[in-house]
Design an enzyme around this catalytic site. Sequence first.
Site, short mmCIF file in Angstrom:
data_model
loop_
_atom_site.label_atom_id
_atom_site.label_comp_id
_atom_site.label_asym_id
_atom_site.label_seq_id
_atom_site.Cartn_x
_atom_site.Cartn_y
_atom_site.Cartn_z
N GLU A 83 -0.11 -18.83 6.09
CA GLU A 83 1.53 -19.46 5.35
C GLU A 83 2.47 -18.59 5.04
O GLU A 83 2.49 -18.41 4.79
CB GLU A 83 0.36 -19.08 3.62
CG GLU A 83 -0.87 -19.53 2.95
CD GLU A 83 -0.96 -21.13 3.58
OE1 GLU A 83 0.57 -21.35 2.93
OE2 GLU A 83 -1.36 -21.92 3.65
N THR A 84 1.90 -17.83 6.48
CA THR A 84 3.51 -16.74 6.62
C THR A 84 3.78 -16.92 7.87
O THR A 84 3.25 -17.63 8.60
CB THR A 84 3.15 -15.63 6.51
OG1 THR A 84 2.43 -15.19 8.44
CG2 THR A 84 1.66 -14.18 5.80
N HIS A 86 4.24 -15.28 10.22
CA HIS A 86 4.34 -14.26 11.50
C HIS A 86 3.82 -15.31 12.89
O HIS A 86 3.81 -14.65 13.52
CB HIS A 86 3.03 -13.55 10.75
CG HIS A 86 2.68 -12.36 11.83
ND1 HIS A 86 3.62 -11.61 11.63
CD2 HIS A 86 2.01 -12.22 12.63
CE1 HIS A 86 2.96 -10.25 12.19
NE2 HIS A 86 1.95 -11.00 12.57
N1 INI Z 1 -2.68 -12.13 17.18
C1 INI Z 1 -3.24 -13.40 16.87
O1 INI Z 1 -3.72 -13.08 18.53
N2 INI Z 1 -3.52 -14.45 16.64
C2 INI Z 1 -2.81 -14.31 15.37
O2 INI Z 1 -3.29 -15.53 14.79
C3 INI Z 1 -1.96 -12.89 14.95
N3 INI Z 1 -1.57 -13.43 13.31
O3 INI Z 1 -1.71 -14.54 12.57
O4 INI Z 1 -1.79 -12.86 12.57
C4 INI Z 1 -1.89 -12.04 15.38
N4 INI Z 1 -1.39 -11.33 15.13
C5 INI Z 1 -1.63 -10.14 16.14
C6 INI Z 1 -0.37 -9.62 16.71
O5 INI Z 1 -0.59 -10.66 17.48
C7 INI Z 1 -0.31 -7.92 16.99
O6 INI Z 1 -1.19 -7.82 17.80
C8 INI Z 1 0.17 -7.01 15.86
O7 INI Z 1 0.95 -7.81 15.49
C9 INI Z 1 1.00 -5.71 17.26
O8 INI Z 1 2.23 -5.64 17.73
#
Ligand code: INI
Length: 157
Positions: A83-84, A86
């Site tokens: 939902e974000t 990110h």
């Molecule tokens: N990393 C992923 O590989 N897939 C995802 O869906 C995801 N989400 O949704 O947040 C994700 N986040 C972590 C990111 O890759 C980093 O490891 C983190 O931000 C630290 O640098």
Amino acid sequence: MSRESPHWNSDARGLRFAIVVARFNSGITEKLLAGAQQALTEAGAKSSRVFWVPGAFELPLAAQALAKGFDAIIALGAVIRGETPHFDYVAGAAAQGLQRVMLDTATPVAFGVLTTNTSAEAEARAGGAHGNKGYDAAMTAVAMARFGKPVAKAKKK
Ligand code: INI
């Protein structure tokens, strides 16, 4: 494999591959890894090594660190939209970072990172109804590793 296939050069004999895999959504990425390893075995790769990183965001740095030691890199991950916003940052950074590593190092980097709206869509692309994108990424890595060999030879003439 036919010459119409995007992966028609599927001879990996003598070639060495690094597979970098994100642990985030590991239920999916482990299936992508199995697909990639199956493809490399079928193509007759000399060797493949597996390296794990926390998430897709970390894939470019790992690929950069490994680029000079291998004929090609296969980057695997699963970024699933929540939902974000990110999602957009992680998926975009992975794609742009991996492309940059490929162009900066001249080592092929295959993009085996799923970017989907739901887990079901990701499952479908990790050995489900839509195939296994890890397998496809590995075959792309083979084709591009092969592409570099005649190009290097032609440039010397
Ligand atoms: N990393 C992923 O590989 N897939 C995802 O869906 C995801 N989400 O949704 O947040 C994700 N986040 C972590 C990111 O890759 C980093 O490891 C983190 O931000 C630290 O640098």
